[in-house]
Write a protein that holds these residues in place. Structure first.
Motif, mmCIF file in Angstrom:
data_model
loop_
_atom_site.group_PDB
_atom_site.id
_atom_site.type_symbol
_atom_site.label_atom_id
_atom_site.label_comp_id
_atom_site.label_asym_id
_atom_site.label_seq_id
_atom_site.Cartn_x
_atom_site.Cartn_y
_atom_site.Cartn_z
ATOM 1 N N GLU A 148 16.647 98.823 21.359
ATOM 2 C CA GLU A 148 17.936 99.321 20.887
ATOM 3 C C GLU A 148 19.012 98.260 21.061
ATOM 4 O OE1 GLU A 148 19.149 102.606 19.995
ATOM 5 O OE2 GLU A 148 17.118 103.355 19.685
ATOM 6 N N ASN A 187 13.825 102.368 23.142
ATOM 7 C CA ASN A 187 13.679 103.791 22.837
ATOM 8 C C ASN A 187 12.698 103.941 21.689
ATOM 9 O OD1 ASN A 187 14.199 106.571 22.898
ATOM 10 N ND2 ASN A 187 15.729 106.361 21.282
ATOM 11 N N PHE A 210 22.316 105.998 21.415
ATOM 12 C CA PHE A 210 21.276 106.152 22.429
ATOM 13 C C PHE A 210 21.614 105.351 23.680
ATOM 14 C CE2 PHE A 210 17.632 104.491 24.650
ATOM 15 C CZ PHE A 210 17.019 105.673 25.037
#
Lengths: 567, 406
Positions: free
Chosen positions: B262, B257, B278
């Protein structure tokens, strides 16, 4: 790959790829070098010459001051401007209605009418002037219609320029008019809008950029055209003939350079406006637009049909009269036909030689020019190395569009005729004519090639690299076969323009390299009108013949080779 | 910051033991292998233990936009890796940097221990398949597949045999004489795959290979690519924005991301233990509640006090984000004394075929709404209807605690 076993994996894999990058870099550097020599340096020579005195020392704006202090020179500038304005004001409405008929009506035989109007593209500009002289000149058939006025002068120039510029304006306006969004017309109809209001609120705004672009292009064409004022201008001087007189007649190179720089102004303006307008035009049409389909409307279709018949007929006549006259024994008193005028020996010391020189020059320009343009466009568009070099080459490739042929020709005179230039032994040879022609018509050819290349999947080079196939193999096996139609387009464009151009090469030919188009000018100067018409006819026939051959080949031979396009 | 989640690697070990002999174990590939074929040279002892691909500190900018930031990643031999993320997250940029098609601004890339950071694509050992297929339209299917082989000056008969074998491998025998335009999208993508595999690359890169295909074809081809990859054992990296595709195909997923990684982990890992909000939101569905830590294992969202199994050792007063998967909310057999039993009002029900997704608003004001997936028979048994108030349990062990939204 047998090397791999002995030298090991890394070196065997590393060297060919590094060599590939080096080859790419060298090719791009060579392209830049070519474009600098063919385009940038001649223009630089022209620019610097306009700031120098006869001895070659810098004098600032002195030449320009002298230009504007000389009444005869300023008069030519004024003449050029109003003649161009008048011709533009006539051509644009004529071409607009013609284009409207071709795109927005149910006229039958649209293709035929379009082809008819495009005919002048295949002739030197001065052919229309020759025809006019045959009809309205001193020996003209319809001289009486002039009511005592003379065709030799502004009237003749304006009318001939209208003939010459008509197809150029038509091409732009047809493109603009065919970019219509049908949904807008349906919405207007659904709201019960009157046809007049639809025209004013939908049609005209939709083509305003095309109109602007066409206006500037035509104005520039007229200001920079040399052939027509040379043949029919009489004592009426314009910028283009002035430049010629200064350089060839009086050997006043500095003043010639100043005139050249002034000729550059409208052309550069037109170029910039065109760039601006094109960016807007693209944004105008969304991807979801629906093409406009005209519906039959008998009164409109008949009216436009008669109009196209008249205008298209006149355009064809502009060519046809000269062709006819070239076969006539003694215009206008003895209209029996003969091939006598094609025996050039009597009026031109070289006889048929200029024609064959033109053929050779056009063939070389087409072959070499197409190769350079296409390979160059590929290097610029598809390779990743040397980004600064590629951007520079692209800039130079776009430059000739803004440079009128006459100006480029002047630049070539100053650059290739200079004593300090080791390339000056090329002056007057076929090589410099070919080089000049390639440079003169580089931009349109370049844009055609780039457009074709942009339509190819951008990942072909990446795939080839992953398969360890060098880019030149992919160029040969994939890119060239896919782009064959565009390559042929470029070659034919180069050939036709090399056959018909006068303006740039008039300064550059040598004793053994006179071209057919220049021979036309000379024979006309010598009063041998019929022979001039005959030579011009040979140019037209050759250009149209090559185009027809292209269409036939495209349809029947290359169509078969491109079987992979069909499902 | 890139997190390198230590892998459990269910099949990976097996493949690692088998080593390179499993790679391309189909018969014909072996036939192609000659002593002078650099691709066939079995890697030395040192090489096989090295990661197939090793990326350190990779960064790339487009003007002021940071496309990739401090990417660290190791890919083991034989692994199937998916780069997963929304469009513009940098996954394709990372793939193209690995291929050498778009050079990185900083950081290094090593393939099998060899530093290729500045090497042109042609010297890197990979095959690539693009979303657009990028098949050469003027060459037949067979010529497309043979494209990389012809350049190696192999005898014609050998190339022909190899092409036939590859086409059989991707399920397109006897289609070699056709032109790409005569094939369907799925068939074209198989040809592209065969072409990429023809030279037996050490690394196969797939750039959204299935995105341009119809849903059904996509699922079938996805299974085929996965089984082919397992059979050949070729290390594979696939870029996708489709989480279902990534969960179904990958050994490990790299969730990206805004130019950073991530989380890296197995599909089950990523789904069950998302490292960030996320990831929880992008992979599968998660409802979020803004909350604050009140004590060990205790959080409060609005006025709603809840227990959570993992508070990540955060100090009381820390603002956090609570995440809960819709399938984790329990409706059956809820007693008033159960931990995290909450009275909720059914605000809305979206019928999604085999189940309904319910929007639930806690009676005690909480900072957010919950979503729950209710199966058809649960709906029938409990007669859930809009506007009703019901008791549900938010299991403490299913409540995930994430850093609060910046």
């Amino acid at each position: 790959m047998s090397l791999a076993a002995t030298t090991g994996l890394s070196t065997a894999e590393r060297s060919p790829a590094l060599r590939e990058e080096r080859v790419a870099g060298v090719l791009i550097a060579l392209l830049c070098l070519f474009l600098v020599a063919a385009i940038a340096l001649p223009l630089w020579a022209l620019l610097s010459k306009s700031f120098e005195n006869h001895e070659g020392s810098f004098v600032g704006l002195a030449n320009y001051a002298r230009y504007f202090a000389t009444p005869t020179l300023v008069a030519a500038l004024y003449n050029s401007l109003w003649v161009a304005a008048l011709a533009t004001a006539i051509v644009i409405p004529l071409a607009f209605i013609y284009a409207y008929a071709l795109t927005r009506s149910c006229l039958p035989f649209k293709g035929l009418f379009y082809a008819l109007a495009l005919l002048p593209l295949f002739a030197p500009s001065l052919l229309a002037a020759i025809s006019l002289i045959y009809v309205f000149g001193n020996q003209g058939m319809l001289k009486g219609l002039m009511f005592g006025a003379s065709i030799y002068g502004p009237i003749g120039i304006v009318v001939a320029e209208v003939f010459y510029c008509f197809p150029h304006a038509l091409l732009i306006l047809v493109t603009a008019l065919s970019l219509a969004d049908g949904r807008l017309y349906e919405a207007a109809a659904a709201l019960g809008t009157s046809p007049r209001r639809v025209f004013l609120t939908v049609t005209l705004p939709g083509v305003r950029y095309g109109l602007i672009s066409a206006t500037f292009v035509v104005f520039t064409l007229v200001v920079t055209d040399f052939g027509i004022p040379k043949v029919i201008g009489g004592q009426f001087s314009v910028l283009a003939t002035d430049a010629y007189k200064q350089v060839v007649g009086q050997q006043n190179f500095e003043m010639g350079a100043v005139v050249g720089m002034i000729l550059l102004v409208p052309a550069v303006l037109a170029f910039l406006v065109d760039r601006l307008v094109q960016r807007r035009q693209v944004a105008l049409l969304s991807a979801r637009a629906v093409p406009y389909e005209p519906k039959p409307n008998s009164s409109r279709d008949i009216g436009l049909g008669l109009y196209c018949l008249a205008v298209g007929g006149l355009v064809a006549a502009g060519l046809g009269v000269a062709v006819w006259a070239s076969f006539v024994r003694y215009w206008p008193y003895n209209l029996s036909l003969t091939f006598g005028n094609y025996d050039f020996q009597t009026v031109e010391p070289g006889g048929w030689a200029p024609y064959f020189t033109s053929l050779a020059m056009a063939a070389l320009a087409a072959a070499i020019g197409t190769a350079i343009v296409f390979v160059g466009a590929y290097l610029i568009e598809k390779l990743k190395v040397f980004p600064a070099g590629r951007a520079f080459a692209h800039f130079l490739a776009m430059l000739p569009m803004a440079v009128p042929g006459l100006v480029l020709g002047l630049g070539y005179v100053f650059f290739f005729n200079a004593s300090w230039n080791p390339l000056n032994l090329l002056y007057g040879t076929l090589a410099v004519l070919v080089l000049n022609t390639i440079a003169h018509f580089y931009t349109v050819a370049h844009i055609t090639a780039v457009t074709a290349l942009k339509q190819i999947d951008g990942e072909f080079e990446a795939v080839s690299a992953s398969l360890k196939v060098p880019f030149w193999t992919t160029f040969r096996r994939v890119t060239v076969p896919i782009c064959t139609p565009a390559i042929l387009d470029v070659a034919v464009y180069m050939f036709v323009n090399a056959m018909t151009t006068v303006s740039a090469v008039i300064f550059l030919y040598g004793p053994g390299t006179k071209l057919a188009s220049i021979a036309v000018v000379h024979m006309d100067e010598a009063g041998a009108m019929a022979a001039a018409a005959a030579m011009a006819t040979m140019i037209v026939v050759t250009a149209i013949g090559v185009k027809a051959l292209h269409l036939v080949l495209d349809r029947f031979v290359f169509g078969r080779l491109q079987a992979w396009r069909k499902r | 910051m890139a997190r390198l989640i230590s892998p459990r690697m269910p099949h990976g070990l097996m493949r690692e033991e088998a080593g390179d002999s499993v790679r391309h174990h189909d018969g014909g590939t072996a036939a192609m292998r000659h002593a002078d074929d650099p691709m066939a040279t079995p890697p030395g002892d040192g090489v096989s233990s090295l990661p197939c691909l090793s990326i350190r500190g990779l960064g790339k900018h487009f003007g002021a936009f940071t496309a990739l930031k401090a990417i660290d990643l190791d890919v083991r031999r034989g692994e199937f890796i998916c780069f997963l993320g929304p469009s513009g997250c940098g996954k394709t940029t990372l793939l193209r940097a690995i291929a050498g098609l778009d050079r990185q601004d900083e950081g290094t890339i090593a393939m099998s221990g060899r530093d290729v950071s500045d090497a042109p694509p042609a010297t890197r050992d990979f095959g690539i398949v693009f979303q657009s297929y990028a098949l050469f339209p003027n060459l037949t299917v067979a010529d497309n597949v043979a494209y990389g082989l012809v350049n190696r000056r192999r005898p014609r008969a050998e190339i022909k045999a190899r092409v036939a074998e590859l086409l059989a491998l991707v399920g397109l025998p006897d289609q070699g004489h056709k032109f790409p335009v005569q094939l369907s999208g799925g068939q074209q993508q198989r040809v592209a795959l065969a072409r990429a595999l023809a030279t037996s690359p050490g690394l196969l890169l797939l750039d959204e290979p299935l995105s341009a295909l119809d849903a059904k074809v996509r699922v079938r081809l996805r299974e085929e690519i996965r089984s082919l990859q397992r059979r050949l054992g070729v290390t594979t990296i696939m870029v996708t924005h489709d989480q279902e595709e990534a969960l179904a195909m990958a050994d490990r997923i790299v969730v990206m991301n805004q130019g950073v990684i991530e989380q890296v982990g197995t599909p089950a890992d990523i789904y069950r233990h998302p490292a960030t909000a996320f990831v929880a939101d992008f992979v599968g569905t998660t409802s979020f509640l803004d909350a604050t830590v009140t004590g060990p294992g205790r959080v409060v969202s609005g006025a709603l006090e809840l227990a959570c199994a993992d508070d990540r050792g955060l100090a009381p007063g820390t603002p956090v984000l609570l995440g809960l998967r819709p399938e984790e909310i329990r409706l059956r057999g809820v007693g008033a004394g159960d931990v995290n039993a909450v009275a909720v009002r059914v605000e809305g029900l979206d019928f999604l075929g085999s189940f309904c997704r319910a929007r639930l608003q806690p009676e005690i004001a909480a900072a957010g709404t919950l979503r729950a997936d209710l199966s058809a028979n649960l709906m029938r048994d409990l007669a859930v209807a809009e506007g009703q108030t019901i008791m549900v349990v938010l299991p403490p062990e299913s409540l995930r605690v994430f850093a609060a939204r910046g």
